[in-house]
Design a protein around this motif. Structure first.
Motif, PDB file in Angstrom:
ATOM      1  N   ALA A 168       7.169  -2.884  12.430  1.00 10.44           N
ATOM      2  CA  ALA A 168       8.524  -2.383  12.183  1.00 10.44           C
ATOM      3  C   ALA A 168       8.469  -1.163  11.278  1.00 10.44           C
ATOM      4  O   ALA A 168       7.601  -1.062  10.401  1.00 10.44           O
ATOM      5  CB  ALA A 168       9.385  -3.470  11.543  1.00 10.44           C
ATOM      6  N   ALA A 169       9.401  -0.238  11.503  1.00 11.12           N
ATOM      7  CA  ALA A 169       9.510   0.968  10.680  1.00 11.12           C
ATOM      8  C   ALA A 169      10.959   1.143  10.250  1.00 11.12           C
ATOM      9  O   ALA A 169      11.891   0.833  10.998  1.00 11.12           O
ATOM     10  CB  ALA A 169       9.032   2.198  11.450  1.00 11.12           C
ATOM     11  N   SER A 170      11.133   1.632   9.049  1.00  8.41           N
ATOM     12  CA  SER A 170      12.479   1.772   8.491  1.00  8.41           C
ATOM     13  C   SER A 170      13.243   2.936   9.086  1.00  8.41           C
ATOM     14  O   SER A 170      14.473   2.960   9.054  1.00  8.41           O
ATOM     15  CB  SER A 170      12.394   1.951   6.974  1.00  8.41           C
ATOM     16  OG  SER A 170      11.764   3.192   6.661  1.00  8.41           O
ATOM     17  N   GLY A 171      12.526   3.951   9.615  1.00 13.93           N
ATOM     18  CA  GLY A 171      13.171   5.191  10.004  1.00 13.93           C
ATOM     19  C   GLY A 171      13.271   6.130   8.814  1.00 13.93           C
ATOM     20  O   GLY A 171      12.974   5.749   7.674  1.00 13.93           O
ATOM     21  N   ARG A 178       3.759  -9.694   9.586  1.00 18.27           N
ATOM     22  CA  ARG A 178       4.664  -8.538   9.609  1.00 18.27           C
ATOM     23  C   ARG A 178       3.957  -7.333   9.010  1.00 18.27           C
ATOM     24  O   ARG A 178       3.291  -7.442   7.989  1.00 18.27           O
ATOM     25  CB  ARG A 178       5.938  -8.820   8.800  1.00 18.27           C
ATOM     26  CG  ARG A 178       6.852  -9.874   9.403  1.00 18.27           C
ATOM     27  CD  ARG A 178       8.080 -10.056   8.499  1.00 18.27           C
ATOM     28  NE  ARG A 178       9.063 -10.944   9.087  1.00 18.27           N
ATOM     29  CZ  ARG A 178       9.060 -12.263   8.946  1.00 18.27           C
ATOM     30  NH1 ARG A 178       8.093 -12.838   8.229  1.00 18.27           N
ATOM     31  NH2 ARG A 178       9.990 -13.004   9.504  1.00 18.27           N
ATOM     32  N   ILE A 179       4.133  -6.183   9.637  1.00 24.58           N
ATOM     33  CA  ILE A 179       3.642  -4.920   9.088  1.00 24.58           C
ATOM     34  C   ILE A 179       4.807  -3.936   9.105  1.00 24.58           C
ATOM     35  O   ILE A 179       5.392  -3.666  10.154  1.00 24.58           O
ATOM     36  CB  ILE A 179       2.447  -4.365   9.888  1.00 24.58           C
ATOM     37  CG1 ILE A 179       1.256  -5.326   9.768  1.00 24.58           C
ATOM     38  CG2 ILE A 179       2.067  -2.975   9.386  1.00 24.58           C
ATOM     39  CD1 ILE A 179      -0.008  -4.841  10.435  1.00 24.58           C
ATOM     40  N   TRP A 180       5.152  -3.434   7.915  1.00 23.57           N
ATOM     41  CA  TRP A 180       6.287  -2.536   7.755  1.00 23.57           C
ATOM     42  C   TRP A 180       5.793  -1.139   7.384  1.00 23.57           C
ATOM     43  O   TRP A 180       4.820  -0.978   6.644  1.00 23.57           O
ATOM     44  CB  TRP A 180       7.205  -3.022   6.634  1.00 23.57           C
ATOM     45  CG  TRP A 180       8.004  -4.244   6.987  1.00 23.57           C
ATOM     46  CD1 TRP A 180       8.047  -4.912   8.168  1.00 23.57           C
ATOM     47  CD2 TRP A 180       8.889  -4.949   6.098  1.00 23.57           C
ATOM     48  NE1 TRP A 180       8.899  -5.977   8.091  1.00 23.57           N
ATOM     49  CE2 TRP A 180       9.432  -6.028   6.832  1.00 23.57           C
ATOM     50  CE3 TRP A 180       9.268  -4.784   4.773  1.00 23.57           C
ATOM     51  CZ2 TRP A 180      10.339  -6.923   6.270  1.00 23.57           C
ATOM     52  CZ3 TRP A 180      10.166  -5.667   4.207  1.00 23.57           C
ATOM     53  CH2 TRP A 180      10.701  -6.724   4.953  1.00 23.57           C
ATOM     54  N   LEU A 182       0.862  -1.189   0.000  1.00 25.19           N
ATOM     55  CA  LEU A 182       0.000   0.000   0.000  1.00 25.19           C
ATOM     56  C   LEU A 182       0.895   1.234   0.000  1.00 25.19           C
ATOM     57  O   LEU A 182       1.285   1.743   1.064  1.00 25.19           O
ATOM     58  CB  LEU A 182      -0.922  -0.001   1.222  1.00 25.19           C
ATOM     59  CG  LEU A 182      -1.859  -1.213   1.350  1.00 25.19           C
ATOM     60  CD1 LEU A 182      -2.647  -1.142   2.656  1.00 25.19           C
ATOM     61  CD2 LEU A 182      -2.811  -1.279   0.160  1.00 25.19           C
ATOM     62  N   PRO A 183       1.266   1.740  -1.173  1.00 14.33           N
ATOM     63  CA  PRO A 183       2.215   2.855  -1.233  1.00 14.33           C
ATOM     64  C   PRO A 183       1.675   4.158  -0.654  1.00 14.33           C
ATOM     65  O   PRO A 183       2.444   4.989  -0.176  1.00 14.33           O
ATOM     66  CB  PRO A 183       2.502   3.000  -2.736  1.00 14.33           C
ATOM     67  CG  PRO A 183       2.047   1.725  -3.347  1.00 14.33           C
ATOM     68  CD  PRO A 183       0.923   1.247  -2.507  1.00 14.33           C
ATOM     69  N   PHE A 199      -2.715 -12.409   4.404  1.00 17.60           N
ATOM     70  CA  PHE A 199      -1.408 -11.921   3.966  1.00 17.60           C
ATOM     71  C   PHE A 199      -0.360 -12.229   5.031  1.00 17.60           C
ATOM     72  O   PHE A 199      -0.612 -12.114   6.236  1.00 17.60           O
ATOM     73  CB  PHE A 199      -1.454 -10.408   3.704  1.00 17.60           C
ATOM     74  CG  PHE A 199      -2.270 -10.026   2.504  1.00 17.60           C
ATOM     75  CD1 PHE A 199      -1.749 -10.165   1.225  1.00 17.60           C
ATOM     76  CD2 PHE A 199      -3.561  -9.559   2.655  1.00 17.60           C
ATOM     77  CE1 PHE A 199      -2.517  -9.826   0.124  1.00 17.60           C
ATOM     78  CE2 PHE A 199      -4.324  -9.214   1.559  1.00 17.60           C
ATOM     79  CZ  PHE A 199      -3.799  -9.353   0.284  1.00 17.60           C
ATOM     80  N   ASP A 200       0.830 -12.594   4.546  1.00 24.55           N
ATOM     81  CA  ASP A 200       1.944 -12.812   5.472  1.00 24.55           C
ATOM     82  C   ASP A 200       2.568 -11.496   5.911  1.00 24.55           C
ATOM     83  O   ASP A 200       3.175 -11.428   6.982  1.00 24.55           O
ATOM     84  CB  ASP A 200       3.019 -13.681   4.806  1.00 24.55           C
ATOM     85  CG  ASP A 200       2.485 -15.048   4.435  1.00 24.55           C
ATOM     86  OD1 ASP A 200       2.190 -15.822   5.358  1.00 24.55           O
ATOM     87  OD2 ASP A 200       2.354 -15.333   3.232  1.00 24.55           O
ATOM     88  N   GLY A 201       2.472 -10.483   5.072  1.00 21.39           N
ATOM     89  CA  GLY A 201       3.074  -9.206   5.402  1.00 21.39           C
ATOM     90  C   GLY A 201       2.358  -8.063   4.723  1.00 21.39           C
ATOM     91  O   GLY A 201       1.622  -8.240   3.746  1.00 21.39           O
ATOM     92  N   LEU A 202       2.587  -6.870   5.248  1.00 18.65           N
ATOM     93  CA  LEU A 202       1.942  -5.662   4.744  1.00 18.65           C
ATOM     94  C   LEU A 202       2.964  -4.538   4.783  1.00 18.65           C
ATOM     95  O   LEU A 202       3.639  -4.333   5.798  1.00 18.65           O
ATOM     96  CB  LEU A 202       0.734  -5.309   5.615  1.00 18.65           C
ATOM     97  CG  LEU A 202       0.077  -3.949   5.405  1.00 18.65           C
ATOM     98  CD1 LEU A 202      -0.557  -3.865   4.029  1.00 18.65           C
ATOM     99  CD2 LEU A 202      -0.962  -3.691   6.485  1.00 18.65           C
ATOM    100  N   TRP A 203       3.087  -3.824   3.657  1.00 19.08           N
ATOM    101  CA  TRP A 203       3.972  -2.663   3.608  1.00 19.08           C
ATOM    102  C   TRP A 203       3.152  -1.403   3.409  1.00 19.08           C
ATOM    103  O   TRP A 203       2.288  -1.337   2.534  1.00 19.08           O
ATOM    104  CB  TRP A 203       4.982  -2.777   2.468  1.00 19.08           C
ATOM    105  CG  TRP A 203       5.679  -1.470   2.208  1.00 19.08           C
ATOM    106  CD1 TRP A 203       6.510  -0.795   3.053  1.00 19.08           C
ATOM    107  CD2 TRP A 203       5.564  -0.657   1.027  1.00 19.08           C
ATOM    108  NE1 TRP A 203       6.937   0.376   2.475  1.00 19.08           N
ATOM    109  CE2 TRP A 203       6.364   0.484   1.234  1.00 19.08           C
ATOM    110  CE3 TRP A 203       4.866  -0.792  -0.176  1.00 19.08           C
ATOM    111  CZ2 TRP A 203       6.497   1.481   0.274  1.00 19.08           C
ATOM    112  CZ3 TRP A 203       4.992   0.206  -1.133  1.00 19.08           C
ATOM    113  CH2 TRP A 203       5.797   1.332  -0.909  1.00 19.08           C
ATOM    114  N   LEU A 204       3.446  -0.382   4.214  1.00 20.46           N
ATOM    115  CA  LEU A 204       2.779   0.914   4.144  1.00 20.46           C
ATOM    116  C   LEU A 204       3.799   1.970   3.744  1.00 20.46           C
ATOM    117  O   LEU A 204       4.828   2.131   4.405  1.00 20.46           O
ATOM    118  CB  LEU A 204       2.171   1.293   5.494  1.00 20.46           C
ATOM    119  CG  LEU A 204       1.133   0.319   6.077  1.00 20.46           C
ATOM    120  CD1 LEU A 204       0.791   0.724   7.501  1.00 20.46           C
ATOM    121  CD2 LEU A 204      -0.103   0.295   5.204  1.00 20.46           C
TER     122      LEU A 204
END
Length: 657
Positions: free
Chosen positions: A644-647, A628-630, A584-585, A604-609
């Protein structure tokens, strides 16, 4: 009895002293570099993205040079306290040594979001600079005399004018080194791919060529005059090439070896190398982490320790009808390639596959070409009218060198991308190669080395074959690299040239020869389509603001696929092996997803925001049940610990064996 005890104690004391000195070097080299008390970067108290209008006065430490691939120009400015890098839109006619008053916006340089990516922050820190100034206006305050810089510039410009940017740049680099003379980016990359970068870097080879001419001229002179002539040659070499780590290492080794020989003692090359390296590291411990210094020392050690034994071994194995000099000519690049292989993998993840044959082919050209380039540089200063005529034969040799380099660089898998192994695996590889190539070690050690080599290769290949998802976030850039059994695909939020450059660096570091496909979610068309096409077998991007993939379409290769999940949004479902990730960009992608499927659909195994969700949106996302949620960006307040967040500039990684 006491005398024997003292004799045994002396080596122990020296060994302990050497160990303490090396420990000090390692500790100092690994300490984070910090700006001085009045460095302008300390005025930036806000996050690294903040900028501050500022006026600075200082002295240029070099001529402004173009930054490859960015379209900008940069130069280092020495301030009363500290340094900063000046960034210009176009290269202005400024020169090293000039005093300037510059006005612009000061900022912190970008830090690397991932160990595989180069970034200005690390590069500048090694040069003692911790800030960048985007120059808006400048005034030249003083133009002091800079005879050494003028001499370098005059030599380089004359050679480029006579032989053109490519061959003239190579000739100038053979005299001054590529760190002083910019060589065209494509040609520099060809030298790197063919394993011949050392030919353009000022090093011990260039010094040996220079001394090979100077020392015979002074053979009949008295010893003081002979030593003075050699010292003058070495001093000139340092002045022209600059005090680079590899240059100073070569000069210090040459000076020590010459002093030992002139005193009538037997030279010990390994001891001279160790003494030279230790002396330089005591003065500049940070050079321990300098790639050029590491390669220079290790390659020299290879020639000292293993070149001769390899030559003898090759003489026994090569057919009798081959000329005897072939063994000696092959042993030198073979020893250097084997010894520097761990460093090549550690820093670049790439092996120049044809380095040994390429060095073997160009070896007859390099010495006369280097001598010719040095002669042309002298003519450019002393007798300029003779330069055009004298350039012709040297230019022919240089043309031949460039053709050979480009031919090797264009061979299949010229740069074998194995990926950058972990430091532990590099250590295993180093021990394995030492056990295999050191002549003093016996058969048991070679068997042990072979076993370590097999273990290192097997572990590295298993890591490369694992399912992996890597997120790299920097500013507005998001790169997602999906890997499955050695294959890889790329999803990028941006289609600009910088993103393509970062994707290329990631591919080399991860050992990816080429992405199966690349999906660019940027609504704008790619800035450099040729760059993107070089990265992947298939590139899907927007051309007119429309989505690169429409509902019902699917982008797929073996074990890797991407498909849109909502109309008129950039929401994507990414499949890698048995993993399913929802991408989800932006917030619109989340809304479109919820409108179509409702808040309860999971699996879903993972989610990216790619955006920061509100508290209500977080609650809705938790219902998806993703493992996982990133999040790309800084960690917001109230962010769940399991997410988790990339910073602001960082990366996240998930691996499944």
């Amino acid at each position: 009895m006491a005398s024997g005890s003292g004799g045994r104690l002396k080596p122990l004391v020296w060994g302990l002293l050497l160990a303490l000195l090396l420990l000090r070097v390692v500790l100092v080299a690994c300490m984070p570099l910090q700006p001085a008390g009045a460095d302008p970067v300390l005025l930036l108290e806000a996050p690294s993205s903040a900028e501050l209008p500022l006026e600075l006065t200082g002295t240029l430490l070099g001529d402004p040079r173009s930054s490859f691939g960015t379209g900008s120009c940069r130069a280092l400015l020495q301030l009363p306290v500290g340094r900063t890098e000046l960034r210009f839109g176009d290269c202005p006619p400024l020169q090293e040594g000039w005093r300037l008053r510059v006005r612009g916006r000061l900022r912190r340089p970008l830090a690397s979001p991932h160990p595989l990516l180069a970034a200005p922050a690390e590069r500048l820190a090694r040069q003692g600079a911790f800030s960048q100034l985007q120059v808006q206006d400048f005034n030249v305050l003083e133009r002091p005399a800079t005879p050494v810089a003028d001499l370098r510039r005059r030599m380089a410009q004359a050679l480029v004018l006579q032989a053109g940017p490519e061959r003239g740049g190579v000739l100038a680099a053979l005299v001054l080194g590529s760190a002083v003379v910019p060589v065209p980016a494509e040609l520099r990359e060809a030298f790197r791919a063919s394993g011949l970068s050392h030919a353009l870097a000022a090093s011990g080879f260039h010094l040996s060529v220079l001394l090979g001419v100077v020392l015979p001229l002074g053979a009949r002179l008295p010893q003081p005059a002979r030593l003075g002539l050699a010292a003058a040659a070495m001093g000139l070499f340092v002045l022209l090439a600059g005090p680079q780590p590899s240059v100073l290492r070569a000069v210090l080794m040459g000076a020590l070896a010459l002093a030992v020989l002139e005193s009538g003692h037997r030279s010990r090359p390994l001891g001279i190398l160790a003494a030279s390296a230790l002396a330089l590291l005591l003065a500049r411990p940070d050079w321990l982490l300098d790639v050029g210094f590491q390669l220079s020392v290790v390659a020299t050690a290879a020639l000292v320790l293993s070149a001769r034994p390899l030559e003898l071994g090759l003489r026994r194995w090569l057919p009798g009808w081959l000329p005897g000099w072939l063994a000696a000519a092959t042993a030198v690049p073979l020893a250097a390639s084997l010894y520097t292989l761990p460093l090549q993998l550690l820093h670049f993840g790439v092996v120049p596959l044809y380095a040994v044959p390429a060095n073997l082919v160009v070896a007859p050209l390099l010495t006369p070409l280097t001598l010719g380039a040095m002669a042309l540089a002298c003519l450019a200063v002393l007798l300029p009218p003779l330069l055009p005529l004298a350039t012709v034969p040297v230019d022919w040799l240089c043309r031949l060198l460039v053709l050979v380099v480009q031919a090797f660089a264009e061979l299949p898998m010229a740069q074998w991308q194995l990926g950058r192994p972990t430091p532990f695996l590099v250590l295993l590889l180093s021990l394995a190669l030492l056990a295999l190539v050191l002549p003093a070690l016996g058969r048991r050690w070679r068997l042990l080395g072979l076993g370590l080599l097999v273990v290192a290769v097997a572990v590295h290949l298993s890591l490369l074959g694992a399912d992996q998802l890597l997120l790299v976030h920097q500013g507005r850039l998001d790169l997602l690299v999906a890997r499955h059994r050695g294959r890889a695909a790329l999803v990028s939020s941006s289609a600009d040239g910088f993103s393509c450059s970062q994707a290329s660096q990631l591919a080399r570091g991860l050992g990816v020869q080429r992405f199966d496909w690349a999906l660019l979610l940027d609504p704008l068309a790619p800035e450099q389509p040729d760059c993107w096409r070089a990265q992947a077998g298939l590139v899907l991007a927007s051309a007119d603001g429309s989505l690169p993939l429409q509902p019902g379409q699917r982008l797929a290769s073996e074990g890797l696929s991407a498909a849109p999940v909502a109309i008129e949004s950039r929401a994507m479902e990414l499949q890698l092996g048995r993993w399913r990730w929802l991408l989800l960009p932006d917030r619109q992608a989340l809304w479109a997803w919820q409108e179509r499927y409702g808040p309860g659909r999971g699996g879903f195994d993972g989610l990216w925001l790619g955006f920061r969700p509100s508290q209500r949106e977080r609650t809705q996302l938790q219902r998806l049940g993703a493992e996982r949620i990133w999040l790309s960006g800084a960690i917001p307040s109230g962010w769940p610990e399991t997410w988790a967040a990339s910073g602001p500039s960082g990366s996240l990684q998930a691996v499944r064996g």
